[in-house]
Design an enzyme around this catalytic site. Structure first.
Site, PDB file in Angstrom:
ATOM      1  N   PRO A 168      76.492 -26.642  27.453  1.00  0.00           N
ATOM      2  CA  PRO A 168      76.177 -27.520  28.190  1.00  0.00           C
ATOM      3  C   PRO A 168      74.618 -28.121  27.777  1.00  0.00           C
ATOM      4  O   PRO A 168      74.320 -27.321  27.742  1.00  0.00           O
ATOM      5  CB  PRO A 168      76.609 -26.709  29.515  1.00  0.00           C
ATOM      6  CG  PRO A 168      75.654 -25.785  29.886  1.00  0.00           C
ATOM      7  CD  PRO A 168      76.306 -25.345  28.044  1.00  0.00           C
ATOM      8  N   LYS A 169      74.331 -29.772  27.852  1.00  0.00           N
ATOM      9  CA  LYS A 169      73.282 -30.016  27.266  1.00  0.00           C
ATOM     10  C   LYS A 169      72.585 -29.953  28.780  1.00  0.00           C
ATOM     11  O   LYS A 169      73.423 -30.930  29.862  1.00  0.00           O
ATOM     12  CB  LYS A 169      73.953 -31.371  27.038  1.00  0.00           C
ATOM     13  CG  LYS A 169      71.988 -31.429  26.117  1.00  0.00           C
ATOM     14  CD  LYS A 169      72.456 -33.782  25.252  1.00  0.00           C
ATOM     15  CE  LYS A 169      70.930 -33.834  25.023  1.00  0.00           C
ATOM     16  NZ  LYS A 169      69.956 -33.595  25.748  1.00  0.00           N
ATOM     17  N   ILE A 170      71.633 -29.849  29.107  1.00  0.00           N
ATOM     18  CA  ILE A 170      71.238 -29.606  30.637  1.00  0.00           C
ATOM     19  C   ILE A 170      70.272 -31.121  31.107  1.00  0.00           C
ATOM     20  O   ILE A 170      69.265 -31.405  29.598  1.00  0.00           O
ATOM     21  CB  ILE A 170      69.971 -28.269  30.911  1.00  0.00           C
ATOM     22  CG1 ILE A 170      71.006 -27.332  30.340  1.00  0.00           C
ATOM     23  CG2 ILE A 170      69.160 -28.473  32.613  1.00  0.00           C
ATOM     24  CD1 ILE A 170      71.852 -26.874  31.063  1.00  0.00           C
TER      25      ILE A 170
END
Length: 287
Positions: free
Chosen positions: A24-26
């Site tokens: 997941p891209k934070i």
């Protein structure tokens, strides 16, 4: 010790591939954590020292020297995802009393996704999965540290979950990638864009920029919603300026204002709490 971070290329869209892991891209800002001889320093991707801004991270010590790469996140307790505006509130705080106040009210988490140096050994030439294995064995120094999860191969399934949760996107990384301090196609991002329809209400006189507006809830006046700086091709710009000459209503030192007759679709990261478009990119005119 600052290490210039490895940067992402942009993928054409979600994909699945057994040669990659998917994370997941934070939605925060990049952080290099460096502990050398018991001294911790924190750096942004542009080598700006931000050690003072995050005392809950900089005061945490490992029992050995280590350099970590990750993202500063500020999790909204209601949504369960990182809130970028809260992260920026923490990053922009400079006064000690303000920093301490925000540490209590807006605590951050350092979400780690790579380890670059461990016990004095440079790990950047190791394949990603070997670095991940070393990272997984670390005992984190406090609850403000976390390690980003990943899955192997199933990028499209993860992206579907990211969309459902309204998160920022997905990062794809080749399992055999070494760590290089530049942009690389071995690491790619897929952004979970939202879309909005806006009216162009003016344009900047100097560098390119279209003023965007949306109708107020009463449907009368236009409410400013930001500036569109990216996405428009020379053909789009030529078409706009050809039509807008007949729509000019006034100007000042910076802008020329036009009647809100030209409608455009933009892709955005999200709407800010102030009602502005975040990172708008022009996609098309709406006729």
């Amino acid at each position: 010790m600052f290490i210039s971070p490895m940067l992402l290329e942009t993928a054409a869209g979600p994909f699945s591939d057994s040669r990659y892991i998917f994370e997941p891209k934070i939605d925060g800002h990049r952080l290099i954590y460096s502990q050398q001889n018991g001294i911790v320093r924190l750096f942004t991707r542009h080598n700006n020292d931000c050690t003072r801004q995050y005392p809950e991270i900089s005061s945490a010590l490992f029992p050995y020297d280590v350099v970590l790469d990750g993202e500063i996140a500020c999790v909204d307790p209601m949504a369960g995802i990182s809130d970028f505006e809260s992260v920026m509130s923490r990053f922009q705080a400079k006064k000690t009393d303000k920093i301490m106040q925000l540490t209590a009210s807006l605590p951050v988490t350092f979400v780690v996704f790579d380890i670059l140096s461990y016990k004095g050994e440079d790990l950047r030439s190791l394949p990603l999965m070997e670095r991940k294995a070393i990272l997984a064995e670390l005992t984190l120094p406090n609850a403000n540290f976390g390690i980003v999860p990943y899955i192997e191969g199933a990028g499209e399934a993860l992206f579907d979950q990211i969309q459902a949760r309204n998160m920022e996107g997905v990062v794809a990384k080749r399992k055999d990638s070494t760590y290089v301090s530049r942009r690389s196609a071995a690491w790619q991002k897929v952004i979970n864009w939202s879309y909005a329809d806006v009216f162009i209400t003016g344009y900047r006189k100097a560098e390119f920029g279209w003023l965007a507006g949306v109708p107020t809830s009463s449907g009368g006046k236009m409410r400013p919603s930001g500036i569109i700086e990216f996405g428009a091709t020379p053909t789009h710009k030529k078409a706009f300026y050809g039509v807008s000459k007949q729509l000019i209503t006034g100007e000042d030192r910076e802008y020329v204002y036009v009647e809100p007759k030209i409608k455009a679709r933009v892709k955005i990261r999200n709407w800010t709490k102030a009602g502005l478009l975040r990172s708008p990119v022009f996609t098309e005119f709406i006729v």
